[in-house]
Write an enzyme that holds these catalytic residues in place. Structure first.
Site, PDB file in Angstrom:
ATOM      1  N   LYS A   1       1.090  -1.277  -0.127  1.00  0.00           N
ATOM      2  CA  LYS A   1       0.376   0.353   0.185  1.00  0.00           C
ATOM      3  C   LYS A   1       0.728   1.154   0.165  1.00  0.00           C
ATOM      4  CE  LYS A   1      -2.000   2.622   3.091  1.00  0.00           C
ATOM      5  NZ  LYS A   1      -2.283   3.821   2.709  1.00  0.00           N
TER       6      LYS A   1
ATOM      7  N   GLU B   1      10.026   2.379  10.170  1.00  0.00           N
ATOM      8  CA  GLU B   1      11.075   3.030  10.169  1.00  0.00           C
ATOM      9  C   GLU B   1      10.229   4.761  10.138  1.00  0.00           C
ATOM     10  OE1 GLU B   1      12.749   5.917   9.356  1.00  0.00           O
ATOM     11  OE2 GLU B   1      12.736   5.760   6.744  1.00  0.00           O
TER      12      GLU B   1
ATOM     13  N   GLU C   1       9.028  16.414  15.657  1.00  0.00           N
ATOM     14  CA  GLU C   1       9.199  16.219  14.561  1.00  0.00           C
ATOM     15  C   GLU C   1       8.196  17.378  13.773  1.00  0.00           C
ATOM     16  OE1 GLU C   1      10.372  12.976  11.179  1.00  0.00           O
ATOM     17  OE2 GLU C   1       8.352  12.660  12.537  1.00  0.00           O
TER      18      GLU C   1
ATOM     19  N   CYS D   1      13.135  12.644   7.129  1.00  0.00           N
ATOM     20  CA  CYS D   1      13.114  12.412   7.423  1.00  0.00           C
ATOM     21  C   CYS D   1      14.725  11.758   8.079  1.00  0.00           C
ATOM     22  CB  CYS D   1      12.346  10.665   7.886  1.00  0.00           C
ATOM     23  SG  CYS D   1      13.714   9.463   6.989  1.00  0.00           S
TER      24      CYS D   1
END
Length: 479
Positions: free
Chosen positions: A173, A248, A383, A282
């Site tokens: 996906k 991750e 973040e 990231c």
């Protein structure tokens, strides 16, 4: 344009005929629809994968390798088409997609197509016991791969390629925000001769399609890249089902700059490590710590360079910063800039939404540099995942190490120094899965990749990925 699911080598509408609008970030307009697949669609994909598994898992390594390398070659042949599709879907400059995203996707298939031919099993002679042990590395079966929107095809193929190379069949996906290149990949796979059912691509929301994949009782492994909150949810669902997990997740990466660095190289690279892909990587160094003696010089020079970056439509060759991926994400990033102001941060440049002529409804934001008084402020702990970085000075190695490690994340770190002893000390002590010294984003696909703490579980890349997508079985023979 309506995208369809790729199941058993063919394209299918969602069974329940549920659709999601697909937006072009550069102008804010809907330019197509994608399926919002449910359990029935995922089951259909799983059954196709299950049926294909026996033959694919017994296909010779040479043939598997040849097919994966052919996919790589077709991606390179269609570079411009894929780069334009990636840019339209994601908002990143076409030049970036053409230089980085699509070539790396091609490299992923080529690398693992070759790596599987070198992936050796182990044997151990039990001396004095007249026995030998050897270890088989067998494919798991049907695995689930779920990828994010920031590097759509790049990270989609980073998961799919090793899974297929190892002999698994895949239910994958892509992000519902950036589905186009995954859709186009299905056509490339057919052209390359990938057998039907080996790769199946289902589109939809995480709460519907993604949830159906992670809770499917017979999908035995999940490889996911995305946010830490989502990763935590996946672990809660998948762990009691004893699935293999590779997660991750997020990062809040320190960029540590000492006065003895190669200054100009550091300055140019730091601009890139701060704002590449609109800061939506990231691995971006979003917390910049500068040794006090060069702090004022760096601040002046860095802000001057950031102000030179051109925000514009992704198709324009002079554009450095394209559109953010979606309206909700733009609002989230703007909210964090306001939080920084409320916490006594000083916006040195940027911070404002931009209107691009002719594309007034696009999601554009100035690259933003914020001077913060403390590393414990929210913008240094959370973040943001946008074109926003903070800067602050430090005085000692011990001080900056404490600040660098004092977040819940531990994905990457960047260190700028020409002191060898300091390099060795700090590389050992930084709590991160990868440390770059005097560089950023220099990748060797053979090396392990992943984070510690809230940045994830497991490692991707090289033989680490092939180990994840296989099960080890020891065979002991007494002779």
């Amino acid at each position: 344009m309506n995208i369809q699911n790729y199941i058993n080598g063919n394209f299918h509408k969602p069974i329940q005929n549920n659709w999601i609008d697909n937006y072009n970030p550069s102008n804010g307009e809907v330019y197509g629809q994608i399926p919002n697949s449910n359990k029935d669609d995922v089951e259909k994909a799983y059954n196709a994968a299950k049926s294909a598994f026996k033959q694919w898992s017994q296909t010779t390594l040479e043939k598997r390798s040849r097919i994966l390398i052919k996919i790589s070659e077709l991606l390179e042949t269609n570079l411009q088409r894929f780069a334009e599709a990636e840019s339209k879907d994601n908002g990143k400059p076409v030049s970036l997609a053409k230089a980085v995203d699509i070539p790396r996707a091609a490299s992923n298939f080529r690398f693992f197509g070759n790596a599987i031919t070198q992936f050796a099993s182990e044997s151990h002679e039990s001396v004095g016991q007249q026995a030998i042990n050897y270890t088989l590395r067998q494919p798991i079966g049907v695995v689930g791969c779920i990828s994010p929107w920031n590097l759509p095809l790049y990270l989609f193929t980073w998961k799919i390629a090793p899974a297929l190379a190892a002999g698994n069949c895949v239910v994958a996906k892509p992000s519902e925000v950036t589905p186009m290149t995954a859709y186009l990949l299905g056509k490339i796979c057919n052209e390359a001769g990938l057998p039907k059912g080996v790769l199946n691509i289902v589109h939809g929301l995480g709460i519907t399609t993604g949830q159906a994949i992670i809770e499917h009782p017979d999908i035995k492994a999940i490889s996911f890249t995305g946010g830490t909150t989502t990763g935590s949810h996946i672990a809660k669902v998948a762990a009691p089902m004893f699935k293999k997990l590779s997660l991750e997740l997020g990062g809040k990466n320190p960029n540590i700059i000492f006065g003895d660095c190669d200054y100009q190289d550091m300055l140019n690279t730091t601009v890139r490590s701060s704002f590449a892909n609109q800061g939506q990587i990231c691995l971006c160094g979003s917390r910049i710590f500068i040794e006090a003696p060069i702090y004022e010089k760096f601040k002046t020079d860095f802000v001057a360079k950031v102000k030179q970056l051109k925000v514009g439509h992704p198709s324009q060759t002079e554009t450095n910063i394209g559109a953010l991926v979606s309206k909700p994400h733009l609002e989230k990033v703007k909210e964090h800039i306001q939080i920084a102001k409320n916490e006594n941060g000083t916006v040195l440049c940027g911070g404002n939404e931009i209107t691009v002529e002719g594309f007034e409804n696009g999601y554009y934001l100035e690259p933003t540099v914020i001077e913060v008084p403390s590393d414990e402020c929210r913008v240094n702990q959370e973040e943001i995942f946008g074109p926003v970085v903070t800067i602050m000075p430090f005085h000692t190695e011990e001080e900056v190490l404490e600040m660098a490690n004092k977040v819940k994340y531990g994905l990457s770190a960047t260190l700028w120094t020409n002191n060898l002893k300091r390099t060795m000390r700090m590389s050992h002590q930084l709590q991160a899965g990868i440390v770059w010294v005097n560089t950023w984003m220099m990748r060797d696909l053979r090396t392990p990749f992943g984070g510690v703490k809230a940045s994830g579980v497991g490692r991707e890349g090289g033989f680490e990925a092939l180990r994840f997508f296989t099960e080890a079985k020891n065979v002991c023979i007494k002779y």
